[in-house]
Design a protein around this motif. Structure first.
Motif, short mmCIF file in Angstrom:
data_model
loop_
_atom_site.label_atom_id
_atom_site.label_comp_id
_atom_site.label_asym_id
_atom_site.label_seq_id
_atom_site.Cartn_x
_atom_site.Cartn_y
_atom_site.Cartn_z
N THR A 130 0.83 -1.20 0.00
CA THR A 130 0.00 0.00 0.00
C THR A 130 0.86 1.25 0.00
N ALA A 131 1.89 1.24 0.84
CA ALA A 131 2.79 2.40 0.91
C ALA A 131 3.47 2.64 -0.43
N ALA A 132 3.89 1.57 -1.11
CA ALA A 132 4.57 1.72 -2.41
C ALA A 132 3.63 2.33 -3.44
N LEU A 133 2.36 1.94 -3.44
CA LEU A 133 1.40 2.50 -4.39
C LEU A 133 1.22 4.00 -4.16
N LEU A 134 1.15 4.40 -2.90
CA LEU A 134 0.96 5.82 -2.60
C LEU A 134 2.21 6.63 -2.90
N GLU A 135 3.36 6.06 -2.59
CA GLU A 135 4.62 6.76 -2.86
C GLU A 135 4.79 6.98 -4.36
N ALA A 136 4.34 6.03 -5.16
CA ALA A 136 4.46 6.16 -6.60
C ALA A 136 3.64 7.32 -7.15
N GLU A 137 2.63 7.76 -6.39
CA GLU A 137 1.80 8.90 -6.81
C GLU A 137 2.33 10.22 -6.28
N GLY A 138 3.52 10.21 -5.68
CA GLY A 138 4.14 11.45 -5.23
C GLY A 138 3.83 11.85 -3.81
N LEU A 139 3.17 10.98 -3.05
CA LEU A 139 2.87 11.30 -1.66
C LEU A 139 4.06 10.96 -0.77
N THR A 140 4.21 11.71 0.30
CA THR A 140 5.18 11.39 1.34
C THR A 140 4.55 10.35 2.25
N VAL A 141 5.23 9.23 2.44
CA VAL A 141 4.60 8.06 3.05
C VAL A 141 5.41 7.59 4.26
N GLU A 142 4.70 7.17 5.30
CA GLU A 142 5.34 6.48 6.41
C GLU A 142 4.44 5.36 6.89
N ILE A 143 5.05 4.30 7.40
CA ILE A 143 4.33 3.21 8.02
C ILE A 143 4.49 3.36 9.53
N VAL A 144 3.37 3.41 10.25
CA VAL A 144 3.42 3.62 11.69
C VAL A 144 2.90 2.38 12.40
N ARG A 145 3.51 2.09 13.52
CA ARG A 145 3.10 0.96 14.37
C ARG A 145 3.05 1.46 15.80
N GLU A 146 1.86 1.51 16.35
CA GLU A 146 1.71 1.99 17.72
C GLU A 146 1.14 0.88 18.59
N GLY A 147 1.89 -0.22 18.65
CA GLY A 147 1.50 -1.34 19.47
C GLY A 147 0.58 -2.32 18.78
#
Length: 459
Positions: free
Chosen positions: A59-76
Motif C-alpha cells: 500500500t505504501a509503495a502505491l501511494l509513494e508512486a503517486e508522489g505522496l510522502t509516506v510512512e508506516i506507523v506501528r503503535e502497538g
C-alpha cells in the motif's frame, strides 16, 4: 472552507473529463487491486502477520508512486500507512481512509474460487478483501491518479491495518499522529451503497458491545442418570438465560436501551429475504419497520457457545458453559450504558440460582452524522455526477467504531462515510465480491468530489 452550498461549481466538461480519465485508468487500477487482494493480510493473531506487513508495504509503495510522502506507523498494533501531499495554497485538506487488513477466509470449500486469487465472474471480482476494503484503497488511488498530479486539494491518506480486529491501536495513532491526519473533510470508504445503480451516504451506524457470559451450576461434572432431574446442568441454564433476552415477538427485552426510527425508504420483506438468505418459512423477528430494526433499534445475537460438542459429549451434567453475545446499539446509545443494561439483565435473570458472570469483550460507539453543509452538498453532487441519480442517506446496522473515534478527534471536520460495497458484496463471508461497474462509479465520484471541494470559494 466557505459555507457556500453551491453545487454547480464544476463545469460539465470538467466532470466528463474526470469520468473519461477514470475509465482509462480502470485496467491499471484493477491490476493493482488484484495484487493487493492476493496478499492474505488477515490481522487476527492466529494468522501470519508477515502478510499484514507485506500488505502495508505494498500500500505504501502505491501511494509513494503517486508522489505522496509516506510512512508506516506501528503503535502497538498492526502497521498503518499515513501519506500526504500538499494542495494549492489555501485549499482545504481531505483525509481519505481505508484499511488493508481483511477477515479470515473461512472454509475454502464454501468459496467458488480461491479466496486469495481474485477471479471475475459476471462482472464481479471475487476474493477476500476485493471489496472490504482493498477496493477502498484503490478508489482513493484512482481519484488521485485522475488528477494527474495536479490535485485541487491537499490530501492525506490513512490506511489502517487492524480495522477487522477492533482498531485497538487507533486511539494511540490519533493521539501521536493526529496533527498529520487533521483535515477539513474525511472520506471513510468502508461502507456500502443502497443498491446497484443507487449510491448512498451512510449517516448513521449502530454501536456495539460484545460480552462473554458464563453460567456455572456445579463444581464438577456428574452422571446425568444418577443426578439428572433435581440438579440443573449449565448448558440448559445457559439456554434459558439466553432466551430471556428477547420477548415472544423477538424484540430485545433488555430494559433501558435506546431505540430510534429509520428513514422511510422503500425496503420490502422480499428484498431482505433475498439479501440475507433467510429460509422459506422462517419468520422475521421484532416489530417496527425493517430498516428501524436493522439500523436504529438494538439487536442481540448469540455468536458462539463453549460447551462439549455433540461428537465428544458424554452422559454428564455439564458444570459450566459460556456464550459470546453481540449486541448492536442505537446510534446515539453510549456503549458502556448498553453494557451495564445487558449485564444487569443477565445477572437478574439467572435461572435456578445459577452463578452468572459477564465479561466485556469489545465495545464501540455508534455514529450520527449531521449531514448538512457545503461538503455534504458537494458529496451528494459528486455521487449524482457519477451515477446519474441522486444518492440516498442510509443507516447501517453494523458498527464501525473508528468513525466515532474520528468524529471525536476532529469535531470540525465533515465526515463522509462512503463505500464500494453493494447488498450482494458478502463482505466477511464466502464469495466476497466487488461489482466492477459500480466500483468505477465510486472512483469517478471520489475524483469529482476532490475537484468540487477544491473549487469551493475560500474564506
Amino acid at each position: 472552507m466557505s459555507d457556500t452550498p453551491t453545487t454547480d461549481i464544476l463545469s460539465a466538461d470538467t466532470v466528463d473529463a474526470l469520468r473519461a480519465r477514470v475509465h482509462d485508468l480502470m485496467p491499471r487500477v484493477r491490476v493493482d487491486l488484484e495484487a493487493l487482494a492476493r496478499i492474505p493480510s488477515v490481522s487476527l493473531d492466529a494468522f501470519d502477520q508477515a502478510q499484514v506487513e507485506a500488505s502495508a508495504e505494498a500500500t505504501a509503495a502505491l501511494l509513494e508512486a503517486e508522489g505522496l510522502t509516506v510512512e508506516i506507523v506501528r503503535e502497538g498494533g498492526r502497521p498503518a500507512v499515513i501519506a500526504h501531499i500538499d494542495g494549492p495554497e489555501g485549499a482545504p485538506t481531505v483525509m481519505l481512509y481505508a484499511h488493508h487488513d481483511v477477515q479470515p477466509p473461512g472454509d475454502d470449500a464454501l468459496w467458488d474460487s480461491p479466496p486469495f486469487e481474485p477471479t471475475e465472474r459476471d462482472g464481479r471480482l471475487y476474493g477476500r478483501g476485493a471489496a472490504d476494503d482493498k477496493a477502498g484503497i484503490m478508489a482513493h488511488l484512482a481519484a488521485l491518479r485522475a488528477h494527474t498530479g495536479k490535485l485541487p486539494v491537499g490530501v492525506t491518506v490513512f490506511v489502517e491495518g487492524e480495522e477487522e480486529i477492533g482498531s485497538d491501536s487507533l486511539p494511540t495513532i490519533l493521539e501521536r499522529h493526529g496533527e498529520k491526519l487533521r483535515a477539513d473533510a474525511i472520506v471513510l470508504a468502508d461502507s456500502t451503497n443502497w443498491a446497484i445503480g443507487e449510491p448512498a451516504l451512510t449517516t448513521t451506524l449502530r454501536g456495539m458491545i460484545r460480552v462473554v457470559v458464563t453460567v456455572t451450576t456445579l463444581d464438577h461434572g456428574i452422571h446425568s442418570g444418577m443426578f439428572g432431574g433435581p440438579v440443573p446442568d449449565a448448558i440448559t441454564a445457559l439456554v434459558r438465560l439466553l432466551a430471556t433476552m428477547h420477548d415472544d415477538t423477538g424484540n430485545v427485552a433488555v430494559v433501558g436501551l435506546k431505540e430510534g426510527v429509520a428513514a422511510d425508504l422503500d425496503y420490502e420483506e422480499a428484498r431482505l429475504r433475498a439479501e440475507s438468505g433467510l429460509l422459506d418459512g422462517v419468520d422475521l423477528i421484532g416489530s417496527g419497520s425493517i430498516l428501524s430494526r436493522t439500523w436504529t433499534k438494538p439487536s442481540i445475537t448469540t455468536i458462539g457457545i463453549d460447551a462439549p460438542t455433540v461428537a465428544t459429549s458424554s452422559n454428564t451434567l455439564v458444570p459450566t458453559a459460556s456464550a459470546k453475545i453481540s449486541m448492536r446499539l442505537a446510534p446515539d446509545e453510549f456503549d458502556l450504558d448498553g453494557f451495564e443494561a445487558l449485564k444487569k439483565h443477565l445477572l437478574d435473570h439467572a435461572p435456578w440460582g445459577a452463578r452468572v458472570e459477564v465479561h466485556l469483550d469489545d465495545r464501540g460507539n455508534g455514529f450520527v452524522a449531521h449531514a448538512q453543509g457545503p461538503v455534504y452538498d458537494q458529496a451528494r453532487a459528486a455521487f449524482a455526477d457519477a451515477w446519474g441519480v441522486q444518492p440516498v442517506d442510509i443507516g447501517v446496522g453494523g458498527s464501525i467504531p473508528f468513525v466515532a473515534a474520528f468524529a471525536e478527534k476532529f469535531p470540525q471536520a465533515a465526515i463522509l462515510v462512503t463505500g464500494v460495497e453493494d447488498p450482494d458484496a458478502r463482505a466477511h463471508g464466502a464469495n466476497e465480491s466487488l461489482h466492477l461497474g459500480e466500483f468505477e462509479k465510486v472512483c469517478v465520484a471520489e475524483a469529482v468530489l476532490l475537484a468540487r471541494l477544491g473549487a469551493l470559494p475560500r474564506g
